[in-house]
Design a protein around this motif. Structure first.
Motif, PDB file in Angstrom:
ATOM      1  N   GLY A  34      13.530   3.462 -12.120  1.00 21.94           N
ATOM      2  CA  GLY A  34      12.673   4.387 -12.843  1.00 21.94           C
ATOM      3  C   GLY A  34      12.796   5.829 -12.384  1.00 21.94           C
ATOM      4  N   MET A  35      13.784   6.139 -11.547  1.00 18.59           N
ATOM      5  CA  MET A  35      13.912   7.474 -10.984  1.00 18.59           C
ATOM      6  C   MET A  35      14.702   8.441 -11.868  1.00 18.59           C
ATOM      7  SD  MET A  35      12.273   7.657  -8.085  1.00 18.59           S
ATOM      8  CE  MET A  35      11.014   6.674  -8.913  1.00 18.59           C
ATOM      9  N   VAL A  36      15.586   7.923 -12.714  1.00 15.55           N
ATOM     10  CA  VAL A  36      16.408   8.797 -13.554  1.00 15.55           C
ATOM     11  C   VAL A  36      15.512   9.533 -14.549  1.00 15.55           C
ATOM     12  CG1 VAL A  36      18.231   8.888 -15.299  1.00 15.55           C
ATOM     13  CG2 VAL A  36      18.458   7.365 -13.329  1.00 15.55           C
ATOM     14  N   GLY A  37      15.552  10.845 -14.506  1.00 16.76           N
ATOM     15  CA  GLY A  37      14.763  11.654 -15.424  1.00 16.76           C
ATOM     16  C   GLY A  37      13.325  11.861 -15.010  1.00 16.76           C
ATOM     17  N   SER A  38      12.906  11.331 -13.853  1.00 18.10           N
ATOM     18  CA  SER A  38      11.519  11.524 -13.409  1.00 18.10           C
ATOM     19  C   SER A  38      11.384  12.847 -12.666  1.00 18.10           C
ATOM     20  CB  SER A  38      11.095  10.363 -12.509  1.00 18.10           C
ATOM     21  OG  SER A  38      11.883  10.333 -11.328  1.00 18.10           O
ATOM     22  N   GLY A  39      10.192  13.396 -12.703  1.00 14.61           N
ATOM     23  CA  GLY A  39       9.943  14.676 -12.054  1.00 14.61           C
ATOM     24  C   GLY A  39       9.590  14.535 -10.584  1.00 14.61           C
ATOM     25  N   PRO A  40       9.378  15.666  -9.900  1.00 13.80           N
ATOM     26  CA  PRO A  40       9.017  15.632  -8.476  1.00 13.80           C
ATOM     27  C   PRO A  40       7.689  14.907  -8.253  1.00 13.80           C
ATOM     28  CG  PRO A  40       9.662  17.843  -9.167  1.00 13.80           C
ATOM     29  CD  PRO A  40       9.512  17.042 -10.414  1.00 13.80           C
TER      30      PRO A  40
ATOM     31  N   LEU B 159       8.997  -1.130  -3.521  1.00 13.01           N
ATOM     32  CA  LEU B 159       7.610  -1.530  -3.706  1.00 13.01           C
ATOM     33  C   LEU B 159       7.159  -1.274  -5.136  1.00 13.01           C
ATOM     34  CD1 LEU B 159       5.011  -2.594  -2.446  1.00 13.01           C
ATOM     35  CD2 LEU B 159       4.493  -0.263  -1.709  1.00 13.01           C
ATOM     36  N   ARG B 160       7.554  -0.137  -5.702  1.00 17.97           N
ATOM     37  CA  ARG B 160       7.181   0.172  -7.084  1.00 17.97           C
ATOM     38  C   ARG B 160       7.799  -0.832  -8.058  1.00 17.97           C
ATOM     39  NH1 ARG B 160       7.394   6.737  -7.965  1.00 17.97           N
ATOM     40  NH2 ARG B 160       6.097   7.309  -6.180  1.00 17.97           N
ATOM     41  N   VAL B 161       9.092  -1.117  -7.853  1.00 16.03           N
ATOM     42  CA  VAL B 161       9.757  -2.071  -8.734  1.00 16.03           C
ATOM     43  C   VAL B 161       9.097  -3.436  -8.634  1.00 16.03           C
ATOM     44  CG1 VAL B 161      11.924  -3.295  -9.170  1.00 16.03           C
ATOM     45  CG2 VAL B 161      11.961  -0.844  -8.700  1.00 16.03           C
ATOM     46  N   SER B 162       8.768  -3.852  -7.418  1.00 23.70           N
ATOM     47  CA  SER B 162       8.144  -5.155  -7.210  1.00 23.70           C
ATOM     48  C   SER B 162       6.778  -5.229  -7.876  1.00 23.70           C
ATOM     49  CB  SER B 162       8.015  -5.446  -5.720  1.00 23.70           C
ATOM     50  OG  SER B 162       9.283  -5.504  -5.106  1.00 23.70           O
ATOM     51  N   LEU B 163       5.973  -4.190  -7.707  1.00 19.80           N
ATOM     52  CA  LEU B 163       4.648  -4.188  -8.311  1.00 19.80           C
ATOM     53  C   LEU B 163       4.732  -4.125  -9.831  1.00 19.80           C
ATOM     54  CD1 LEU B 163       2.753  -1.819  -5.839  1.00 19.80           C
ATOM     55  CD2 LEU B 163       2.641  -4.311  -5.977  1.00 19.80           C
ATOM     56  N   GLY B 164       5.724  -3.377 -10.355  1.00 22.63           N
ATOM     57  CA  GLY B 164       5.921  -3.325 -11.801  1.00 22.63           C
ATOM     58  C   GLY B 164       6.312  -4.678 -12.355  1.00 22.63           C
ATOM     59  N   THR B 165       7.160  -5.372 -11.628  1.00 25.53           N
ATOM     60  CA  THR B 165       7.561  -6.712 -12.045  1.00 25.53           C
ATOM     61  C   THR B 165       6.357  -7.653 -12.058  1.00 25.53           C
ATOM     62  OG1 THR B 165       9.773  -6.377 -11.125  1.00 25.53           O
ATOM     63  CG2 THR B 165       9.085  -8.637 -11.509  1.00 25.53           C
ATOM     64  N   ALA B 166       5.495  -7.509 -11.050  1.00 25.58           N
ATOM     65  CA  ALA B 166       4.311  -8.378 -10.978  1.00 25.58           C
ATOM     66  C   ALA B 166       3.374  -8.145 -12.152  1.00 25.58           C
ATOM     67  CB  ALA B 166       3.575  -8.136  -9.661  1.00 25.58           C
ATOM     68  N   ARG B 167       3.261  -6.887 -12.610  1.00 27.33           N
ATOM     69  CA  ARG B 167       2.361  -6.589 -13.727  1.00 27.33           C
ATOM     70  C   ARG B 167       2.908  -7.076 -15.063  1.00 27.33           C
ATOM     71  NH1 ARG B 167       1.489  -1.655 -10.771  1.00 27.33           N
ATOM     72  NH2 ARG B 167       3.213  -0.706 -11.942  1.00 27.33           N
ATOM     73  N   THR B 168       4.233  -7.016 -15.216  1.00 26.60           N
ATOM     74  CA  THR B 168       4.819  -7.310 -16.525  1.00 26.60           C
ATOM     75  C   THR B 168       5.329  -8.733 -16.662  1.00 26.60           C
ATOM     76  OG1 THR B 168       6.948  -6.452 -15.753  1.00 26.60           O
ATOM     77  CG2 THR B 168       5.473  -4.894 -16.849  1.00 26.60           C
TER      78      THR B 168
END
Length: 451
Positions: free
Chosen positions: A32-38, A175-184
């Motif tokens: 999710g980092m491509v194109g994301s802001g600071p 951690l973000r990817v893991s938590l996103g996977t858990a939600r979806t």
């Protein structure tokens, strides 16, 4: 650069073949980092890298097949997605991704791997060091780097800290990817939760690694002096805290010992700790008055709008034929203790103003002397404000205070610096039953007794 060899080979354009690897690109997309802001969580880490290494620039980037996407470049204003990217070959960031490991350059113009690279001029690269940012399945998807405009030698502790920070970025993304996977994906919630817990565990380990990187691994030997330090972590969750100590050569026969305690925990505290250590080392050789050095640290903290205040004690001293002598200054810190050779203990220091809050501070140097067998003891407030375990038996006193600490120190009569620290640590552990409410740092300087 086309002659460089990479583990996965090179493409026709001479860049690493792994840049086009489908599994790596899938991991990059999933981050999710491509194109994301600071984001402040990443900007804090790059600013910390600058503070610790003294480099001019630090950056976090994510490397695609043809483009490099900037995530954190604190020295530049954010200009939007189109401005915050460039062709993959127009920066050094692909080197660490292609190597799947650290890429370190001390003189970019002369290093055959980078000489003539198109990024040297636009980015002002004299020296460069970077570590890959790695996804949870081991794919190198980006780089955390530091840049200096002039050639320089990177210190081992610089590279060690940069490696820890790169792992911290990797852990945050995992951690973000893991938590996103858990939600979806409710069907795989149990697996995702275990992955998230593993990432959290890794984050705690990284926090302690970062804490350790802000402390000297060993004290530099001081001629005719027995020196030892000990760090006692608090119980419970591991966080980066602000207790720090240092012992270094100032100039000529003079040495400096410092102990500090930054308010709060986490990345903000680590940033102030790094600023304090860097400033104290830089100024102690120019000014032998601890009060002047601590005043300059206060000025630096105010100028850089340090997010935390700190207390500190600094002693500048030299060894002599009859022992050691010097000056000591307190900046809102508990008084230092001197254990005489006969076991008597006395407090020294005039309590001054803590640092980082006011532009004008009140700091006073106090002279001290150590005879053979005497010991100077510096500590943070975890040693004089220790509290009993919440569920433990009631102790004889509600708090392990300065009086209790002085008595524990008096009981070390005749002990070496290391043994003194160990005894005090044991007294604290016996009081709180193994449950430490705060981190504690101890530093002992002892003039060896005459044979």
């Amino acid at each position: 650069m086309s002659g460089l060899e990479y583990p996965g080979g090179v493409r026709e354009d001479g860049l690493p073949a792994v840049l086009s690897d489908p599994e790596r690109l899938a991991a990059l997309e999933a981050s999710g980092m491509v194109g994301s802001g600071p984001e402040s969580v990443f900007d804090d880490l790059t600013r910390l890298a600058v503070s610790v290494t003294g480099a001019s620039i630090s950056a976090i980037t994510f490397v695609g097949e043809t483009r490099t996407y900037w995530k954190s470049v604190p020295h530049l204003p954010y200009g939007g997605l189109e401005a915050w990217q460039n062709a993959v070959g127009d920066s050094f960031c692909y080197f660490a991704v292609g190597a799947d490991g650290p890429f370190v350059v001390e003189d970019a113009e002369k290093d055959p791997r980078t000489a003539g690279h198109v990024a040297i001029g636009p980015w002002g690269v004299g020296a460069w060091a970077g570590f890959p940012i790695v996804s949870s399945d081991g794919q190198a998807i980006g780089t955390m780097c530091v840049i200096d405009p002039r050639p320089r030698q990177w210190r081992p502790q610089d590279l060690e800290t940069l490696a820890v920070l790169a792992r911290a970025v990797s852990s945050e993304i995992s951690l973000r990817v893991s938590l996103g996977t858990a939600r979806t994906a409710l069907q795989s919630a149990e697996t995702a939760l275990k992955t998230a817990e593993s990432a959290l565990s890794t984050s705690r380990e990284l926090a302690r690694s970062l804490q350790d990187s802000l402390l000297p691994p060993v004290l530099r030997p001081v001629p005719a002096m027995d020196a030892a330090a000990q760090y006692l972590p608090a119980s419970g969750d591991v966080e980066v805290v602000g207790d720090f100590y240092d012992l270094f050569h100032a100039r000529g026969p003079w040495w400096t010992a410092v102990m500090g305690d930054v308010c709060g925990k986490g990345t903000e505290a680590a940033k102030v700790t790094a600023l304090a250590r860097y400033t104290l080392r830089a100024d102690a050789g120019d000014h032998l008055s601890p009060a002047v050095v601590l005043d300059r640290l206060n000025t630096a903290m105010r100028a850089q709008r340090a997010p935390r205040f700190l207390t500190a004690v600094q002693a500048t001293f030299r060894t002599t034929a009859t022992g050691a002598s010097g000056r000591l200054c307190l900046a809102g810190h508990p008084p230092a203790l001197v254990r005489r050779a006969d076991g008597r203990v006395r407090r020294i220091g005039a309590r001054g103003t803590l640092l980082g809050v006011m532009d004008q501070v009140r700091l006073t140097d106090v002279r001290f002397r150590l005879a053979p067998g005497d010991l100077l003891f510096l500590y943070t407030d975890g040693a004089c404000e220790a509290r009993p375990a919440p569920d433990g038996p009631a102790p004889s006193r509600p708090i392990f205070d300065e009086e209790a600490l002085a008595q524990a120190l008096a009981d070390t009569h005749g002990m070496s610096a290391a043994a003194t620290n160990a005894h005090v640590a044991g007294a604290l552990a016996e009081y709180h039953g193994g449950w430490a409410s705060d981190d504690t740092a101890l530093l002992s300087l002892r003039v060896p007794p005459r044979p």
